[in-house]
Design an enzyme around this catalytic site. Structure first.
Site, short mmCIF file in Angstrom:
data_model
loop_
_atom_site.label_atom_id
_atom_site.label_comp_id
_atom_site.label_asym_id
_atom_site.label_seq_id
_atom_site.Cartn_x
_atom_site.Cartn_y
_atom_site.Cartn_z
N HIS A 1 10.24 -4.10 -7.92
CA HIS A 1 10.78 -5.17 -6.98
C HIS A 1 10.51 -4.75 -5.49
O HIS A 1 9.79 -5.28 -4.88
CB HIS A 1 12.30 -5.15 -6.97
CG HIS A 1 12.72 -5.88 -5.77
ND1 HIS A 1 12.69 -7.21 -5.59
CD2 HIS A 1 13.38 -5.38 -4.65
CE1 HIS A 1 13.14 -7.29 -4.47
NE2 HIS A 1 13.61 -6.30 -3.91
N ASP B 1 -4.71 11.60 1.96
CA ASP B 1 -4.31 12.38 3.01
C ASP B 1 -4.76 13.83 2.83
O ASP B 1 -5.21 14.18 1.96
CB ASP B 1 -2.72 12.38 3.35
CG ASP B 1 -2.42 12.70 4.67
OD1 ASP B 1 -1.31 12.68 4.93
OD2 ASP B 1 -3.28 13.15 5.45
N ASP C 1 1.25 3.32 5.08
CA ASP C 1 1.81 4.15 3.68
C ASP C 1 3.09 4.62 3.94
O ASP C 1 3.39 5.09 5.18
CB ASP C 1 0.78 5.31 3.34
CG ASP C 1 1.06 6.33 3.75
OD1 ASP C 1 0.77 6.67 5.05
OD2 ASP C 1 1.83 7.36 3.22
N CYS D 1 12.62 -13.78 -4.14
CA CYS D 1 11.65 -12.93 -4.63
C CYS D 1 11.02 -13.26 -6.06
O CYS D 1 12.08 -13.64 -6.98
CB CYS D 1 12.14 -11.22 -4.84
SG CYS D 1 10.78 -10.31 -5.58
N CYS E 1 9.26 -11.38 -8.16
CA CYS E 1 8.65 -10.15 -8.91
C CYS E 1 9.24 -10.07 -10.23
O CYS E 1 10.14 -11.01 -10.58
CB CYS E 1 8.99 -8.91 -8.14
SG CYS E 1 10.78 -8.34 -8.58
N CYS F 1 13.10 -9.56 -10.44
CA CYS F 1 13.99 -10.69 -9.93
C CYS F 1 13.94 -11.79 -10.77
O CYS F 1 14.80 -12.68 -10.96
CB CYS F 1 13.58 -11.08 -8.43
SG CYS F 1 14.19 -9.83 -7.44
C1 LIG Z 1 7.54 14.60 3.43
C2 LIG Z 1 7.68 13.30 2.94
C3 LIG Z 1 7.53 12.99 1.58
O1 LIG Z 1 6.81 12.45 3.56
C4 LIG Z 1 7.14 11.21 4.27
C5 LIG Z 1 8.74 11.41 4.20
O2 LIG Z 1 8.95 12.72 3.50
C6 LIG Z 1 9.28 11.53 5.71
C7 LIG Z 1 10.32 12.44 5.92
O3 LIG Z 1 11.16 11.50 6.54
C8 LIG Z 1 10.79 10.28 6.92
C9 LIG Z 1 10.39 10.07 8.32
C10 LIG Z 1 11.64 9.44 6.34
O4 LIG Z 1 9.79 10.22 5.98
O5 LIG Z 1 8.04 11.88 6.19
C11 LIG Z 1 6.82 11.23 5.78
C12 LIG Z 1 6.43 10.08 6.25
N1 LIG Z 1 6.10 10.45 7.94
C13 LIG Z 1 4.87 10.81 7.92
N2 LIG Z 1 3.87 10.99 6.92
C14 LIG Z 1 2.59 11.48 7.70
C15 LIG Z 1 1.68 11.94 7.17
C16 LIG Z 1 0.52 12.57 7.99
N3 LIG Z 1 -0.43 13.19 7.64
C17 LIG Z 1 -1.40 13.48 8.38
N4 LIG Z 1 -2.34 14.12 7.92
N5 LIG Z 1 -1.41 13.75 9.80
C18 LIG Z 1 0.18 13.26 10.17
O6 LIG Z 1 0.44 13.20 11.60
C19 LIG Z 1 0.83 12.78 9.49
C20 LIG Z 1 2.08 12.30 9.89
C21 LIG Z 1 3.03 11.51 8.97
N6 LIG Z 1 4.19 11.18 9.08
#
Ligand SMILES: CC1(C)O[C@H]2[C@@H](O1)[C@@]1(COC(C)(C)O1)O[C@@H]2CNc1nc2cc3nc(N)[nH]c(=O)c3cc2[nH]1
Length: 372
Positions: free
Chosen positions: A335, A92, A266, A304, A306, A309
């Site tokens: 797992h 990223d 991812d 599973c 794995c 498990c």
């Molecule tokens: C900050 C951290 C570790 O990244 C995870 C996780 O917390 C969390 C926080 O709350 C949940 C929603 C459960 O997931 O949001 C992240 C997963 N959602 C997400 N990752 C992204 C990565 C992205 N990279 C780029 N370059 N551009 C994007 O628009 C973009 C959008 C994204 N949306």
């Protein structure tokens, strides 16, 4: 082969079965990418990650530029050699992580200036610098530097943010060094607004990329809104290139997004929640720290295969977490990643067999049964 290859092998409704080809190998899609933020999939050796069936990992420009720096990783042979992973790597571009992890950041047309969450040192990230860092890391799939539009945002805010990302996409493409087996993905923005999403897809398609990510989602909007945005965005995207939904998701998110034409994913969920004692199973989730598991000798999931498990019961895993033993997070992570890869394998096969909806519907129903 210039750039990244993509073959669309089968479709079933909007669901797609494909194959991505890179300099470090191929990726069967739909594919889930374990997150290896700081050059490690936490609690896992790369051999263990490979044993789950994962064919590509995600790394992060933000984390690696701060520590150990891209220069150090390049000096030590690039990210594949550095972390002992010889399959494909996607990185990223850093914008999202700056906004979600660092403080005291300022955005400008030029780029983003921020302070490291590690030591407060000041850094500057531009599209050109992000592309250069990902090149130094020897990433197979480089992501454009973008601004992940916050949620919620007004349509005017989403339009302005998206248009900045489109200007940065052009600069990213101009800075990218073309190599066979290496590619650059654009990132669609536009918030929850159909016209903004359409303008972003058109702008990126006009520039031309090896693949197209859908950004600005999995930022708290909820599954229903995420699926709605996919429903009006995916049909506008070219069919002969991979689609990558960033940051997604839970098993039900993955099933619904594959149904809507997404090829790559991812998410930190299987690894992060594994470390806290949450296991993903075919019937939902299990919190292994719950006392009801203390005397239970059954595996997490009877279906599973794995290593966890096959060899360990819930009572033992419960003990490991209560004793704060490091083997606990290791076994639950293993797992969860294995389960996620099983889920993707099942969906790939169902699309190839032409019975995706039947298989997906059965899996979705089981997910709501709850663990007994
Ligand atoms: C900050 C951290 C570790 O990244 C995870 C996780 O917390 C969390 C926080 O709350 C949940 C929603 C459960 O997931 O949001 C992240 C997963 N959602 C997400 N990752 C992204 C990565 C992205 N990279 C780029 N370059 N551009 C994007 O628009 C973009 C959008 C994204 N949306």
């Amino acid at each position: 082969m210039t750039g990244i290859g993509f073959d669309l092998l089968a479709t079933d409704g909007r669901a797609r079965r494909g194959r991505v080809t890179t300099a470090h190998g191929t990726i069967e899609t739909p594919a889930f990418m374990p997150v290896g933020t700081a050059a490690t999939v936490k609690a896992m050796t790369t051999d263990a990650v490979a044993s789950t069936g994962a064919e590509i990992l995600l790394g992060n420009t933000y984390h690696l530029m701060l520590r150990p720096t891209a220069e150090r990783v390049a000096q030590l042979g690039g990210l594949h050699r550095f972390m002992n992973w010889d399959k494909p790597i996607l990185t990223d571009s850093g914008g999202f992580q700056v906004m979600s992890l660092s403080d005291l950041r300022t955005m400008s047309e030029e780029g983003v200036t921020f302070k490291s969450h590690l030591d407060g040192s000041r850094h500057h990230l531009t599209p050109e610098r992000s592309i250069q860092i990902q090149h130094m890391l020897d990433s197979n799939v480089t992501m454009c530097l973008d601004e992940c539009t916050p949620f919620p945002a007004t349509e005017a805010q989403a339009e302005s943010s998206m248009r900045l990302s489109m200007r940065w996409a052009r600069r990213s493409k101009d800075a990218f060094v073309e190599r066979p087996g290496y590619g650059l993905f654009g990132i669609v923005q536009g918030g929850i607004y159909p016209e903004q999403r359409a303008e972003s897809v058109a702008a990126l398609t006009d520039i031309g990329f090896d693949g197209y990510a859908i950004g600005g989602l999995a930022v708290g909007e909820g599954q229903e809104t995420m699926f709605r945005v996919l429903d009006f965005t995916e049909p506008l995207m070219v069919k002969d290139r991979p689609r990558y939904l960033m940051g997604v998701g839970r098993p039900s998110d993955l099933i619904g997004a594959v149904r809507r034409g997404v090829d790559m994913f991812d998410c930190v969920m299987p690894t992060r929640s594994g470390r806290t004692g949450q296991a993903f199973v075919r019937r939902g989730t299990i919190n292994i720290r719950n006392a009801r598991h203390a005397h239970d000798e059954r595996p997490l999931d009877a279906d599973c295969g794995c290593p966890t498990c096959r060899s360990y019961g819930r009572g033992y895993l419960h003990h490991l977490f209560k004793a704060d033993e490091m083997l606990g997070p290791m076994l639950l992570t293993w797992h969860n990643l294995h389960y996620y890869q099983d889920l993707m394998r099942t969906m790939r096969q169902a699309i190839a067999d032409g019975n995706f909806e039947e298989v997906a519907g059965t899996m979705e129903a089981r997910l709501t049964e709850g663990d007994v």
